[in-house]
Design a protein around this motif. Structure first.
Motif, PDB file in Angstrom:
ATOM      1  N   UNK A 126       0.836  -1.210   0.000  1.00 42.27           N
ATOM      2  CA  UNK A 126       0.000   0.000   0.000  1.00 42.27           C
ATOM      3  C   UNK A 126       0.871   1.260   0.000  1.00 42.27           C
ATOM      4  N   UNK A 127       1.984   1.198   0.721  1.00 39.93           N
ATOM      5  CA  UNK A 127       2.901   2.342   0.732  1.00 39.93           C
ATOM      6  C   UNK A 127       3.520   2.563  -0.641  1.00 39.93           C
ATOM      7  N   UNK A 128       3.889   1.480  -1.326  1.00 42.14           N
ATOM      8  CA  UNK A 128       4.467   1.602  -2.669  1.00 42.14           C
ATOM      9  C   UNK A 128       3.482   2.275  -3.621  1.00 42.14           C
ATOM     10  N   UNK A 129       2.202   1.922  -3.501  1.00 40.61           N
ATOM     11  CA  UNK A 129       1.187   2.562  -4.336  1.00 40.61           C
ATOM     12  C   UNK A 129       1.127   4.063  -4.054  1.00 40.61           C
ATOM     13  N   UNK A 130       1.092   4.438  -2.789  1.00 42.37           N
ATOM     14  CA  UNK A 130       1.030   5.864  -2.441  1.00 42.37           C
ATOM     15  C   UNK A 130       2.264   6.615  -2.931  1.00 42.37           C
ATOM     16  N   UNK A 131       3.424   5.974  -2.825  1.00 43.72           N
ATOM     17  CA  UNK A 131       4.654   6.599  -3.293  1.00 43.72           C
ATOM     18  C   UNK A 131       4.611   6.835  -4.795  1.00 43.72           C
ATOM     19  N   UNK A 132       4.093   5.864  -5.542  1.00 45.62           N
ATOM     20  CA  UNK A 132       3.957   6.040  -6.986  1.00 45.62           C
ATOM     21  C   UNK A 132       2.995   7.156  -7.342  1.00 45.62           C
ATOM     22  N   UNK A 133       1.869   7.205  -6.653  1.00 47.40           N
ATOM     23  CA  UNK A 133       0.856   8.243  -6.925  1.00 47.40           C
ATOM     24  C   UNK A 133       1.431   9.629  -6.651  1.00 47.40           C
ATOM     25  N   UNK A 134       2.278   9.746  -5.642  1.00 50.71           N
ATOM     26  CA  UNK A 134       2.858  11.038  -5.290  1.00 50.71           C
ATOM     27  C   UNK A 134       3.746  11.607  -6.391  1.00 50.71           C
ATOM     28  N   UNK A 135       4.170  10.777  -7.328  1.00 55.82           N
ATOM     29  CA  UNK A 135       5.022  11.227  -8.433  1.00 55.82           C
ATOM     30  C   UNK A 135       4.226  11.722  -9.633  1.00 55.82           C
ATOM     31  N   UNK A 136       2.899  11.639  -9.561  1.00 52.09           N
ATOM     32  CA  UNK A 136       2.048  12.005 -10.689  1.00 52.09           C
ATOM     33  C   UNK A 136       1.763  13.506 -10.674  1.00 52.09           C
ATOM     34  N   UNK A 137       1.888  14.133 -11.835  1.00 55.54           N
ATOM     35  CA  UNK A 137       1.554  15.537 -11.994  1.00 55.54           C
ATOM     36  C   UNK A 137       1.835  15.974 -13.410  1.00 55.54           C
ATOM     37  N   UNK A 138       1.064  16.897 -13.903  1.00 55.94           N
ATOM     38  CA  UNK A 138       1.243  17.384 -15.270  1.00 55.94           C
ATOM     39  C   UNK A 138       2.654  17.933 -15.451  1.00 55.94           C
ATOM     40  N   UNK A 139       3.344  17.461 -16.506  1.00 56.38           N
ATOM     41  CA  UNK A 139       4.688  17.910 -16.822  1.00 56.38           C
ATOM     42  C   UNK A 139       5.788  17.118 -16.162  1.00 56.38           C
ATOM     43  N   UNK A 140       5.441  16.239 -15.238  1.00 60.46           N
ATOM     44  CA  UNK A 140       6.459  15.474 -14.528  1.00 60.46           C
ATOM     45  C   UNK A 140       6.868  14.252 -15.347  1.00 60.46           C
ATOM     46  N   UNK A 141       8.086  13.728 -15.137  1.00 59.36           N
ATOM     47  CA  UNK A 141       8.538  12.566 -15.905  1.00 59.36           C
ATOM     48  C   UNK A 141       7.775  11.308 -15.519  1.00 59.36           C
ATOM     49  N   UNK A 142       7.341  10.549 -16.511  1.00 51.05           N
ATOM     50  CA  UNK A 142       6.646   9.291 -16.256  1.00 51.05           C
ATOM     51  C   UNK A 142       7.565   8.313 -15.537  1.00 51.05           C
ATOM     52  N   UNK A 143       8.854   8.396 -15.802  1.00 56.94           N
ATOM     53  CA  UNK A 143       9.813   7.498 -15.172  1.00 56.94           C
ATOM     54  C   UNK A 143       9.915   7.717 -13.675  1.00 56.94           C
ATOM     55  N   UNK A 144       9.466   8.874 -13.199  1.00 57.89           N
ATOM     56  CA  UNK A 144       9.533   9.157 -11.780  1.00 57.89           C
ATOM     57  C   UNK A 144       8.727   8.180 -10.942  1.00 57.89           C
TER      58      UNK A 144
END
Length: 249
Positions: A126-144
């Motif tokens: 569940x923590x890994x999912x939240x960490x991945x979601x935190x990297x989402x944002x317009x203009x941000x790298x998908x690799x993040x």
């Protein structure tokens, strides 16, 4: 899919709530002694009541309304006569469509009694999912997304299943961007665009690295064999981060 107006956003949110509520109700009904077919029927009836259609069944001819994977099965498990037992690790994956919009969600559950190692795995999944979601944002790298999840997994002593990726969703179950690594991928150069709809779904394991197909043509197993959990949300990228649409309500 890329959201371009409020009607599209509301359509994705509506089916997101439906699959989230279905997952919640299936998880609440999960108990020893029931078959995976009986659990799947609960999901099917919930989708039907909401006027939604199972996505794997309608899009790919999958033999079930939902995917239910137990223990050594890590994804795409076919609901059937398998009896759920105490201590089983059960993954439920629910994806569906309504009014031309699709959403996808999933989670792993331990049927009591549990053990500390599997509880830790689920908690960290569940923590890994939240960490991945935190990297989402317009203009941000998908690799993040994959870099952040990969750092967390390595720090906690886990592996990631590296041939089961996140994906675009919205107007179809799988669409652009077709594959989004939830592990570090140096070749990924794409950026997240505003309004992009996609899943975040890391497969966290205590030793598995890849998924392999089984004899039934659907069920996937870890290589090497080790406990695996998957937690999944559908998100929409905005200028302020991610809007998670697969929340019950």
């Amino acid at each position: 899919m890329t959201i371009t107006n409020e009607d599209e956003l509301e359509g994705v949110k509506a089916i997101g709530r439906i699959v989230a509520n279905t997952l919640r109700d299936m998880a609440a009904a999960l108990e020893p002694g029931m078959t995976t077919a009986e659990l799947d029927r609960i999901g099917r009836l919930q989708l039907e009541r909401e006027g939604a259609v199972s996505a794997p069944e309608s899009a790919y001819g999958f033999p079930g309304a939902t995917c239910i994977s137990v223990n050594e099965e890590i994804a795409h498990g076919i609901p059937g006569a398998r009896v759920i037992a105490p201590g089983d690790l059960v993954n439920i994956d629910v994806s569906a469509s309504k009014d031309g919009y699709f959403a996808d969600t999933g989670a792993s559950f331990i049927v009591p009694p549990s053990d500390p190692l599997r509880e830790r795995l689920c908690r960290d999944g569940r923590r890994a999912l939240r960490i991945g979601i935190a990297e989402v944002g317009a203009g941000r790298p998908l690799a993040g997304v994959g870099r952040a999840i990969g750092r967390f997994a390595a720090r906690r002593g886990y592996t990631l299943i590296r041939n089961l990726a996140s994906h675009g969703v919205g107007r179809a179950l799988h669409e652009y961007p077709e594959e989004i690594a939830t592990w570090p991928d140096r070749a990924e150069r794409r950026r997240i665009t505003r309004g992009l709809v996609f899943t975040i779904e890391p497969f966290l394991s205590t030793g598995g690295h890849m998924a392999r197909g089984g004899a039934d043509g659907w069920t996937l197993y870890g290589m090497p064999s080790a406990p695996v959990v998957q937690y999944e949300h559908t998100v929409v990228a905005t200028g302020r981060g991610a809007t998670v649409v697969t929340l019950p309500g």
